[in-house]
Design an enzyme around this catalytic site. Structure first.
Site, PDB file in Angstrom:
ATOM      1  N   ASP A 250      90.760  65.346  30.924  1.00 63.95           N
ATOM      2  CA  ASP A 250      90.400  65.611  32.185  1.00 63.95           C
ATOM      3  C   ASP A 250      89.001  65.858  32.648  1.00 63.95           C
ATOM      4  O   ASP A 250      88.587  65.832  33.601  1.00 63.95           O
ATOM      5  CB  ASP A 250      91.445  66.864  32.659  1.00 63.95           C
ATOM      6  CG  ASP A 250      91.469  67.134  34.206  1.00 63.95           C
ATOM      7  OD1 ASP A 250      91.440  66.139  34.924  1.00 63.95           O
ATOM      8  OD2 ASP A 250      90.777  68.314  34.442  1.00 63.95           O
TER       9      ASP A 250
ATOM     10  N   ARG B  87      86.123  71.749  29.109  1.00 61.67           N
ATOM     11  CA  ARG B  87      84.737  71.612  29.502  1.00 61.67           C
ATOM     12  C   ARG B  87      84.539  70.223  28.765  1.00 61.67           C
ATOM     13  O   ARG B  87      84.769  70.172  27.310  1.00 61.67           O
ATOM     14  CB  ARG B  87      83.587  72.495  29.197  1.00 61.67           C
ATOM     15  CG  ARG B  87      83.493  73.647  30.155  1.00 61.67           C
ATOM     16  CD  ARG B  87      83.095  73.108  31.555  1.00 61.67           C
ATOM     17  NE  ARG B  87      83.024  74.096  32.555  1.00 61.67           N
ATOM     18  CZ  ARG B  87      84.150  74.546  33.262  1.00 61.67           C
ATOM     19  NH1 ARG B  87      85.419  73.651  33.480  1.00 61.67           N
ATOM     20  NH2 ARG B  87      84.148  75.078  34.349  1.00 61.67           N
TER      21      ARG B  87
ATOM     22  N   HIS C 275      88.902  65.548  36.343  1.00 59.37           N
ATOM     23  CA  HIS C 275      88.739  67.022  36.493  1.00 59.37           C
ATOM     24  C   HIS C 275      89.298  67.732  37.591  1.00 59.37           C
ATOM     25  O   HIS C 275      89.113  68.426  38.180  1.00 59.37           O
ATOM     26  CB  HIS C 275      87.106  67.247  36.660  1.00 59.37           C
ATOM     27  CG  HIS C 275      86.715  68.782  36.193  1.00 59.37           C
ATOM     28  ND1 HIS C 275      85.631  68.864  35.717  1.00 59.37           N
ATOM     29  CD2 HIS C 275      87.499  69.862  36.074  1.00 59.37           C
ATOM     30  CE1 HIS C 275      85.316  70.191  35.484  1.00 59.37           C
ATOM     31  NE2 HIS C 275      86.673  70.829  35.828  1.00 59.37           N
ATOM     32  N   ILE C 276      90.917  67.163  37.384  1.00 60.66           N
ATOM     33  CA  ILE C 276      91.825  67.818  38.357  1.00 60.66           C
ATOM     34  C   ILE C 276      92.976  68.635  37.714  1.00 60.66           C
ATOM     35  O   ILE C 276      93.914  68.954  38.367  1.00 60.66           O
ATOM     36  CB  ILE C 276      92.567  66.689  39.248  1.00 60.66           C
ATOM     37  CG1 ILE C 276      92.773  65.396  38.150  1.00 60.66           C
ATOM     38  CG2 ILE C 276      91.205  66.078  40.212  1.00 60.66           C
ATOM     39  CD1 ILE C 276      94.181  65.731  37.617  1.00 60.66           C
TER      40      ILE C 276
ATOM     41  N   GLU D 172      79.830  63.910  34.216  1.00 57.96           N
ATOM     42  CA  GLU D 172      80.753  63.662  35.222  1.00 57.96           C
ATOM     43  C   GLU D 172      79.946  63.467  36.528  1.00 57.96           C
ATOM     44  O   GLU D 172      79.175  64.143  37.102  1.00 57.96           O
ATOM     45  CB  GLU D 172      81.670  65.081  35.456  1.00 57.96           C
ATOM     46  CG  GLU D 172      82.454  65.321  34.563  1.00 57.96           C
ATOM     47  CD  GLU D 172      83.413  66.299  34.342  1.00 57.96           C
ATOM     48  OE1 GLU D 172      83.459  66.768  35.701  1.00 57.96           O
ATOM     49  OE2 GLU D 172      84.201  66.786  33.702  1.00 57.96           O
TER      50      GLU D 172
END
Length: 305
Positions: free
Chosen positions: A250, A226, A274-275, A255
């Site tokens: 990431d 996170r 965020h992948i 976001e």
């Protein structure tokens, strides 16, 4: 009726097809319509954008189950769900392989300077003097020893990387070959540090000015958990002072991040959207697990297809 407000792998829709399903992968963006849709819903399936809060639960008086297409629970009001007796289906471990491969793959590529060398070579340079470093016999500090932390540790061991782990909730689960240690020691003694803990009041900004000062100047931070675990301003200061080797992020505090993004200007910071847990395989596994869990919860409550 099962309402699905965010994108789901097609296999999930197939497994739920015996029930009435309303599927709109963009429904989470239209809050008023979402609240109308859940009025007759028996179950709701979401990813990380749909806020399953007290307001939504008031509008969904018949909801018996909530499926989360992922492992983070920040967008779910767990206490409100518990009080209503609503089953919460979370596919723990379903994307552990994807995240572990991301962590170790990016670690190796970073330490070998492969992205920089690939760019130089495509530009017509032949820079064989830019030597990288092997990860063998280095130390990886893993913060959090759930399914993902364990998957990282197993793969790191296969690469002959020393592993240090901090997770006070799982101390008895940590094998002696993967040394359990304090956070302070982990920060101070690790060549690479990877975060695999949930976001809560204890972990918010756990990477901050004070904890960064404990780390070695050649340390690398990897965060796939996170974004709010990292104080990005403190990280930027540390990086611009050449007190860290770099960071692979990431996930971000916001976001998508605001533009301009100070961290994006630094060559030793790698950013992805965020992948880490998003592979074709993990998304299928997650959808299968959530669909099975929601189906079981509805049947248990007496809802028949």
């Amino acid at each position: 009726m099962i309402v699905i407000s965010e994108v789901i792998h097609p296999v999930g829709l197939e497994l739920l097809s015996s029930f009435p399903v309303y599927y709109d992968p963009d429904l989470y963006q239209r809050r008023a319509e979402l609240l109308e849709r859940v009025a007759t819903a028996d179950a709701l399936i979401v990813r990380n954008h749909t806020a399953v809060d007290a307001e939504l639960l008031r509008h969904g008086p018949h909801i018996l189950a909530v499926g989360r297409l992922g492992v983070g629970l920040n967008n779910l009001d767990i206490e409100a769900l518990r009080q209503r007796g609503i089953a919460v289906i979370v596919p723990y471990g379903a994307n552990a392989t994807a995240v572990a491969e991301y962590v170790l793959g990016s670690l190796i590529i970073f330490r070998r300077h492969l992205m920089t060398l690939a760019r130089h070579t495509k530009e017509g340079h032949w820079k064989r003097d830019m030597k990288g470093n092997e990860v063998k016999a280095t130390t990886l500090g893993i913060v959090g020893f759930g399914a993902t932390g364990q998957a990282v540790a197993q793969r790191a061991q296969a690469l002959h990387i020393r592993v240090k782990v901090h997770d006070p909730t799982k101390t008895q689960m940590i094998p002696q070959t993967w040394r359990s240690t304090s956070l302070e020691n982990l920060y101070a003694e690790s060549d690479h540090i990877t975060l695999h803990v949930p976001l809560n009041t204890q972990t918010f900004h756990m990477i901050n000015t004070q904890t960064l000062s404990l780390m070695r100047p050649d340390a690398l931070i990897i965060n796939t958990a996170r974004g709010e675990l990292v104080d990005e301003q403190a990280l930027w200061r540390r990086l611009t002072q050449n007190q860290l080797a770099g960071a692979i992020l990431d996930v971000r505090e916001h976001e998508p991040p605001s533009v301009p993004d100070p961290l994006a200007t630094l060559p030793n910071v790698w950013l992805t959207p965020h992948i880490a847990g998003l592979t074709a395989q993990s998304q299928q596994t997650i959808a299968e697990a959530v669909a099975a869990g929601v189906t079981t919860a509805l049947l248990k409550a007496g809802k028949t297809p």
